[in-house]
Design a protein around this motif. Structure first.
Motif, PDB file in Angstrom:
ATOM      1  N   GLU A 126       0.845  -1.194   0.000  1.00 31.02           N
ATOM      2  CA  GLU A 126       0.000   0.000   0.000  1.00 31.02           C
ATOM      3  C   GLU A 126       0.883   1.247   0.000  1.00 31.02           C
ATOM      4  OE1 GLU A 126      -2.546   3.149   1.963  1.00 31.02           O
ATOM      5  OE2 GLU A 126      -0.567   2.400   2.463  1.00 31.02           O
ATOM      6  N   GLY A 127       0.434   2.289  -0.710  1.00 34.91           N
ATOM      7  CA  GLY A 127       1.287   3.451  -0.970  1.00 34.91           C
ATOM      8  C   GLY A 127       1.863   4.115   0.259  1.00 34.91           C
ATOM      9  N   SER A 128       1.030   4.352   1.277  1.00 40.17           N
ATOM     10  CA  SER A 128       1.541   5.048   2.463  1.00 40.17           C
ATOM     11  C   SER A 128       2.468   4.157   3.282  1.00 40.17           C
ATOM     12  CB  SER A 128       0.384   5.563   3.330  1.00 40.17           C
ATOM     13  OG  SER A 128      -0.311   4.509   3.943  1.00 40.17           O
ATOM     14  N   GLU A 129       2.246   2.835   3.238  1.00 42.36           N
ATOM     15  CA  GLU A 129       3.175   1.912   3.911  1.00 42.36           C
ATOM     16  C   GLU A 129       4.545   1.976   3.240  1.00 42.36           C
ATOM     17  OE1 GLU A 129       1.573  -2.011   4.048  1.00 42.36           O
ATOM     18  OE2 GLU A 129      -0.225  -1.418   5.146  1.00 42.36           O
ATOM     19  N   PHE A 130       4.531   2.060   1.914  1.00 41.79           N
ATOM     20  CA  PHE A 130       5.797   2.168   1.181  1.00 41.79           C
ATOM     21  C   PHE A 130       6.532   3.450   1.567  1.00 41.79           C
ATOM     22  CE2 PHE A 130       8.119   3.978  -2.409  1.00 41.79           C
ATOM     23  CZ  PHE A 130       9.037   2.964  -2.664  1.00 41.79           C
ATOM     24  N   VAL A 131       5.798   4.560   1.642  1.00 46.60           N
ATOM     25  CA  VAL A 131       6.421   5.841   1.996  1.00 46.60           C
ATOM     26  C   VAL A 131       6.990   5.777   3.421  1.00 46.60           C
ATOM     27  CG1 VAL A 131       5.995   8.295   2.410  1.00 46.60           C
ATOM     28  CG2 VAL A 131       5.041   7.186   0.389  1.00 46.60           C
ATOM     29  N   ASP A 133      -7.893   8.761   7.009  1.00 48.45           N
ATOM     30  CA  ASP A 133      -6.962   8.408   5.930  1.00 48.45           C
ATOM     31  C   ASP A 133      -5.950   9.527   5.703  1.00 48.45           C
ATOM     32  OD1 ASP A 133      -8.211   5.948   5.334  1.00 48.45           O
ATOM     33  OD2 ASP A 133      -9.655   6.932   4.005  1.00 48.45           O
ATOM     34  N   ILE A 134      -6.454  10.754   5.691  1.00 51.01           N
ATOM     35  CA  ILE A 134      -5.579  11.911   5.446  1.00 51.01           C
ATOM     36  C   ILE A 134      -4.575  12.063   6.578  1.00 51.01           C
ATOM     37  CG2 ILE A 134      -5.534  14.420   5.154  1.00 51.01           C
ATOM     38  CD1 ILE A 134      -8.349  14.141   3.864  1.00 51.01           C
ATOM     39  N   GLU A 135      -5.049  11.923   7.816  1.00 48.91           N
ATOM     40  CA  GLU A 135      -4.135  11.993   8.970  1.00 48.91           C
ATOM     41  C   GLU A 135      -3.058  10.916   8.872  1.00 48.91           C
ATOM     42  OE1 GLU A 135      -6.476  11.697  12.478  1.00 48.91           O
ATOM     43  OE2 GLU A 135      -7.397  13.685  12.246  1.00 48.91           O
ATOM     44  N   PRO A 150      10.272  14.539  -1.348  1.00 53.87           N
ATOM     45  CA  PRO A 150       8.916  15.011  -1.044  1.00 53.87           C
ATOM     46  C   PRO A 150       7.860  14.105  -1.676  1.00 53.87           C
ATOM     47  CG  PRO A 150      10.309  16.827  -1.762  1.00 53.87           C
ATOM     48  CD  PRO A 150      11.092  15.578  -2.006  1.00 53.87           C
ATOM     49  N   VAL A 151       6.732  13.933  -0.962  1.00 56.97           N
ATOM     50  CA  VAL A 151       5.667  13.026  -1.412  1.00 56.97           C
ATOM     51  C   VAL A 151       4.316  13.739  -1.388  1.00 56.97           C
ATOM     52  CG1 VAL A 151       4.373  10.920  -0.895  1.00 56.97           C
ATOM     53  CG2 VAL A 151       6.868  10.949  -0.617  1.00 56.97           C
ATOM     54  N   ILE A 152       3.589  13.639  -2.507  1.00 58.43           N
ATOM     55  CA  ILE A 152       2.184  14.031  -2.552  1.00 58.43           C
ATOM     56  C   ILE A 152       1.361  12.765  -2.752  1.00 58.43           C
ATOM     57  CG2 ILE A 152       0.386  15.270  -3.816  1.00 58.43           C
ATOM     58  CD1 ILE A 152       2.421  17.338  -4.648  1.00 58.43           C
ATOM     59  N   TYR A 153       0.443  12.483  -1.829  1.00 58.78           N
ATOM     60  CA  TYR A 153      -0.491  11.387  -2.045  1.00 58.78           C
ATOM     61  C   TYR A 153      -1.602  11.863  -2.972  1.00 58.78           C
ATOM     62  CZ  TYR A 153       1.612   8.928   1.914  1.00 58.78           C
ATOM     63  OH  TYR A 153       2.481   8.298   2.755  1.00 58.78           O
ATOM     64  N   ASP A 179       3.886  14.867   2.358  1.00 59.60           N
ATOM     65  CA  ASP A 179       4.032  16.322   2.439  1.00 59.60           C
ATOM     66  C   ASP A 179       2.761  17.045   2.010  1.00 59.60           C
ATOM     67  OD1 ASP A 179       7.113  16.817   2.953  1.00 59.60           O
ATOM     68  OD2 ASP A 179       6.965  15.186   1.512  1.00 59.60           O
ATOM     69  N   ASP A 180       1.918  16.360   1.225  1.00 58.06           N
ATOM     70  CA  ASP A 180       0.642  16.932   0.792  1.00 58.06           C
ATOM     71  C   ASP A 180      -0.287  15.768   0.474  1.00 58.06           C
ATOM     72  OD1 ASP A 180      -1.331  18.710   0.101  1.00 58.06           O
ATOM     73  OD2 ASP A 180      -0.179  19.739  -1.450  1.00 58.06           O
ATOM     74  N   TYR A 181      -1.592  16.050   0.417  1.00 58.68           N
ATOM     75  CA  TYR A 181      -2.584  14.982   0.236  1.00 58.68           C
ATOM     76  C   TYR A 181      -3.713  15.512  -0.635  1.00 58.68           C
ATOM     77  CZ  TYR A 181      -4.933  10.663   1.802  1.00 58.68           C
ATOM     78  OH  TYR A 181      -5.506   9.410   1.868  1.00 58.68           O
TER      79      TYR A 181
END
Length: 224
Positions: free
Chosen positions: A60-65, A88-90, A76-79, A98-100
């Motif tokens: 999953e993307g946020s786990e990878f980050v 989810d955003i939190e 820097p990462v933008i979801y 860095d942004d969502y």
């Protein structure tokens, strides 16, 4: 504004749409449909921004980050994701974002947010320069000039050259270089260092007239 942006998005039509619009804005893009091979790419190239979906096959993307952040990667990462609940955003920010931006999204807003984030992060970077002979390494832009001419290096090559210059009066053995530049990963061996050094030599001294890097047989490398 220019820069290299990596996009991880498993829906190919969305991936192509983002790539098309960002390239129109002057960015270079590389797309992936999963997180597989992204870590290696980030290791080898100077990436300015990562646009990351969360609903991906495999990791999953946020786990990878989060894993990437644990390894010290600060890209820097933008979801860009359909996960739009407040929790989810939190979670996205807690896992190194860095942004969502939630889907469906406005392309113009995405471009504006990218430009704003890149402007902010580039300003925050260390603006120092490291000089050795006619070599200048700009640590802020991560650019190399030799005798006033730009020379393109990968992220790994830049880190390798910086390590050599920062220790210019010392012979650095291969184990030290593996630890400092490659992070001590067990999959890398002495041959990895030898190949990378030879590739770096070809880029910074193609006609072999300057001989910046000296091989100390049986030990490692130092600057001449």
């Amino acid at each position: 504004m220019s820069g290299l942006i990596v996009i991880v998005e498993d829906e190919e039509d969305i991936l192509e749409l983002i790539e098309y619009n960002l390239e129109k804005e002057g960015f270079e893009t590389v797309g992936f449909t999963s997180t597989k091979n992204v870590s290696q790419f980030l290791e080898e190239e100077k990436v300015d921004l990562l646009i990351m979906d969360r609903n991906l096959p495999g990791v999953e993307g946020s786990e990878f980050v989060a894993q990437m952040r644990d390894l010290g990667v600060e890209t820097p990462v933008i979801y860009l994701t359909a996960k739009n609940k407040e929790s989810d955003i939190e979670e996205g920010f807690e896992r190194g974002g860095d942004d969502y931006i939630t889907k469906p999204f406005n392309m113009k807003e995405l471009v504006l947010r990218i430009k704003a984030l890149l402007k902010r992060t580039k300003k925050d970077r260390n603006e120092g320069k490291v000089v050795y002979r006619d070599i200048i390494l700009d640590l802020g832009s991560r650019e190399l000039t030799i005798d006033g001419k730009n020379v393109e290096l990968t992220k790994l090559e830049f880190d390798l050259l910086y390590t050599l210059i920062a220790n210019q009066n010392i012979v650095l053995d291969r184990d030290y270089l593996l630890e400092r530049v490659w992070g001590g990963d067990a999959i890398y061996q002495d041959r990895t260092v030898n190949v990378a050094i030879n590739r770096l030599k070809e880029k910074i001294d193609p006609d072999k007239s300057k001989e910046y890097i000296k091989t100390v047989r049986g030990i490692g490398y130092t600057l001449c």
